[in-house]
Design a protein around this motif. Structure first.
Motif, PDB file in Angstrom:
ATOM      1  N   ASP A 246     -18.241   2.656  44.902  1.00 20.34           N
ATOM      2  CA  ASP A 246     -17.376   1.854  45.761  1.00 20.34           C
ATOM      3  C   ASP A 246     -16.480   2.808  46.550  1.00 20.34           C
ATOM      4  O   ASP A 246     -15.635   3.497  45.971  1.00 20.34           O
ATOM      5  CB  ASP A 246     -16.526   0.909  44.912  1.00 20.34           C
ATOM      6  CG  ASP A 246     -15.716  -0.068  45.756  1.00 20.34           C
ATOM      7  OD1 ASP A 246     -15.468   0.240  46.933  1.00 20.34           O
ATOM      8  OD2 ASP A 246     -15.339  -1.126  45.232  1.00 20.34           O
ATOM      9  N   THR A 248     -13.922   2.418  48.241  1.00 18.09           N
ATOM     10  CA  THR A 248     -12.490   2.118  48.239  1.00 18.09           C
ATOM     11  C   THR A 248     -11.821   2.521  46.930  1.00 18.09           C
ATOM     12  O   THR A 248     -10.593   2.427  46.814  1.00 18.09           O
ATOM     13  CB  THR A 248     -12.258   0.613  48.467  1.00 18.09           C
ATOM     14  OG1 THR A 248     -12.775  -0.128  47.352  1.00 18.09           O
ATOM     15  CG2 THR A 248     -12.947   0.146  49.738  1.00 18.09           C
ATOM     16  N   GLN A 249     -12.599   2.965  45.959  1.00 16.81           N
ATOM     17  CA  GLN A 249     -12.049   3.313  44.648  1.00 16.81           C
ATOM     18  C   GLN A 249     -11.970   4.828  44.473  1.00 16.81           C
ATOM     19  O   GLN A 249     -12.988   5.506  44.421  1.00 16.81           O
ATOM     20  CB  GLN A 249     -12.901   2.700  43.533  1.00 16.81           C
ATOM     21  CG  GLN A 249     -12.975   1.185  43.576  1.00 16.81           C
ATOM     22  CD  GLN A 249     -11.618   0.549  43.394  1.00 16.81           C
ATOM     23  OE1 GLN A 249     -10.845   0.915  42.501  1.00 16.81           O
ATOM     24  NE2 GLN A 249     -11.304  -0.423  44.252  1.00 16.81           N
TER      25      GLN A 249
END
Length: 413
Positions: A246, A248-249
């Motif tokens: 991911d 965004t992580q």
């Protein structure tokens, strides 16, 4: 009234002159095929000799891009456009610039998916969905739905990914595990470096040496790292693919390469050289003719000066929340890799065609839009964000200019 015969009743022989290409491998002018990309600004220059006829659009640039393993992170490389170059120049030994494009990576993000036909995106490959070694062409189809999608179709006999692609463009090429090296075998077709001379699908022959200069982007504009994907659930079948990281992580910058190491290697241009001697002789005869040999090429400007003019091109304001912008551009985006309004919003860009942009004429030969010979033009873009957002903005003006080739050299009109 014009009388035509259907193809089933037309028996007229048609003699067609077709090109025939063979690839010549060109290496950088410096003699080294490797470089290190981190702070950006370093360049790679190739020379094309004047003794051959060639087609730039059928040629491509190939290299290997390596990111070492990063503790507790997976690498993420931007894959839906060409992020590798912040400037591209095409010029002659005599100093005539046929292209000088700053912020090329931003331009590529704007135009690639909008110009690349969907059928070509579906046929653009990545050898693996993710892994330590991948081969890719930017703006490729995404064959792996997000996470553990139960609708993911795989071959139950081999565990391989489905042949039928999930067609939205793949936004990242990702490593599949923390601490693992990622090696990308990158191929950049010149035909997909849109809106400049390298994408013109024409045989040309120059009487001057042509130089192509790539100025590399900062590594932070090419790739970053993120938390690795979670492990497969317990007792999951062996055919179940792991999920993608991911982005965004845990996003973080890629560390600088170790001293003395190269992260770009095996650079070469594969130049499509014309083998058909009849075509080569025809080009030579055109060059020595009284008018010389000419062709239209796209030419881009980034530096815009303030001009006077107040004619509105829109009769009312467009609201993206109501997809007004997409509906206005829908006919331009038809058959492109921008599949629907949601994909358009993820890759937002405004296109001002100064024409409806849907004619079926040969795009390389077509001259349309505003005639700048009549005077300079002012164009303003006014938009309002619904919330404060840190965004990078870029505007590119694409024009057509005539390249004239004579025995005395080249001229750009």
């Amino acid at each position: 009234m014009e009388h035509k015969v259907s193809k089933e009743l037309d028996y007229t022989p048609l003699l067609v002159a077709e090109p025939e290409y063979e690839y010549t491998r060109l290496y950088p002018q410096s003699g080294t095929t490797s470089t290190t990309v981190y702070s950006g600004g370093n360049d790679t220059v190739f020379e094309i000799p004047p003794s051959k006829a060639f087609n730039l659009s059928r040629s491509h640039f190939r290299f290997n891009f390596t990111i070492p393993g990063i503790a507790d992170k997976s690498q993420m490389v931007f894959a839906d456009f060409c992020p590798f170059f912040r400037q591209v120049q095409v010029y002659t030994r005599g100093g005539l610039y046929l292209m000088d494009h700053t912020n090329f990576h931003l331009h590529s993000k704007m135009v690639t998916a909008r110009n690349k036909p969907l059928v070509e995106t579906e046929n653009t490959f990545n050898t693996f969905v993710q892994g330590e070694e991948q081969s890719m062409i930017p703006c490729l189809s995404s064959k792996l739905p997000r996470s553990y999608d139960p609708g993911f179709v795989f071959n139950p006999n081999s565990g391989e990914e489905a042949i039928v692609p999930y067609v939205e463009t793949k936004y990242f090429a990702a490593g599949d595990a923390a601490n693992a090296q990622l090696l990308l075998n990158v191929t950049i077709p010149f035909s997909e470096m849109y809106e400049w001379i390298l994408c013109v699908d024409k045989d040309i022959m120059l009487n001057e040496t042509l130089l192509i200069r790539f100025v590399w982007s900062e590594l932070s504009n090419i790739a970053f790292s993120a938390n690795p994907p979670p492990a497969k659930p317990a007792n999951s079948p062996s055919t179940l693919m792991i999920s993608s990281p991911d982005p965004t992580q845990g996003a973080a910058a890629i560390p600088a390469p170790a001293n003395g190491t190269f992260n770009i290697t095996d650079m070469a241009i594969y130049l499509a050289v014309e083998k058909n001697l009849a075509i080569v002789n025809e080009l030579q005869s055109r060059i020595v003719s009284p008018d010389g040999f000419s062709l239209m090429i796209p030419y881009c400007y980034n530096n815009i000066t303030s001009l006077i003019g107040n004619t509105s091109l829109m009769q009312y304001d467009y609201y993206p929340g109501q997809y007004d912008d997409y509906l206005a551009l829908r006919w331009i985006l038809k058959d492109s890799s921008i599949l629907n309004p949601r994909v358009s919003r993820r890759n937002w860009c405004w296109i001002e065609e100064f024409g409806d942009g849907t004619s079926n004429f040969n795009k390389d030969n077509m001259i349309t839009g505003i005639d700048l010979n009549l005077g300079e033009q002012k164009w303003d873009f006014n938009a309002f964000l619904s919330e404060a957002t840190n965004l990078t903005h870029n505007t590119t003006i694409v024009c057509k200019r005539k390249l004239v080739i004579t025995p005395n050299g080249l001229a750009l009109v």
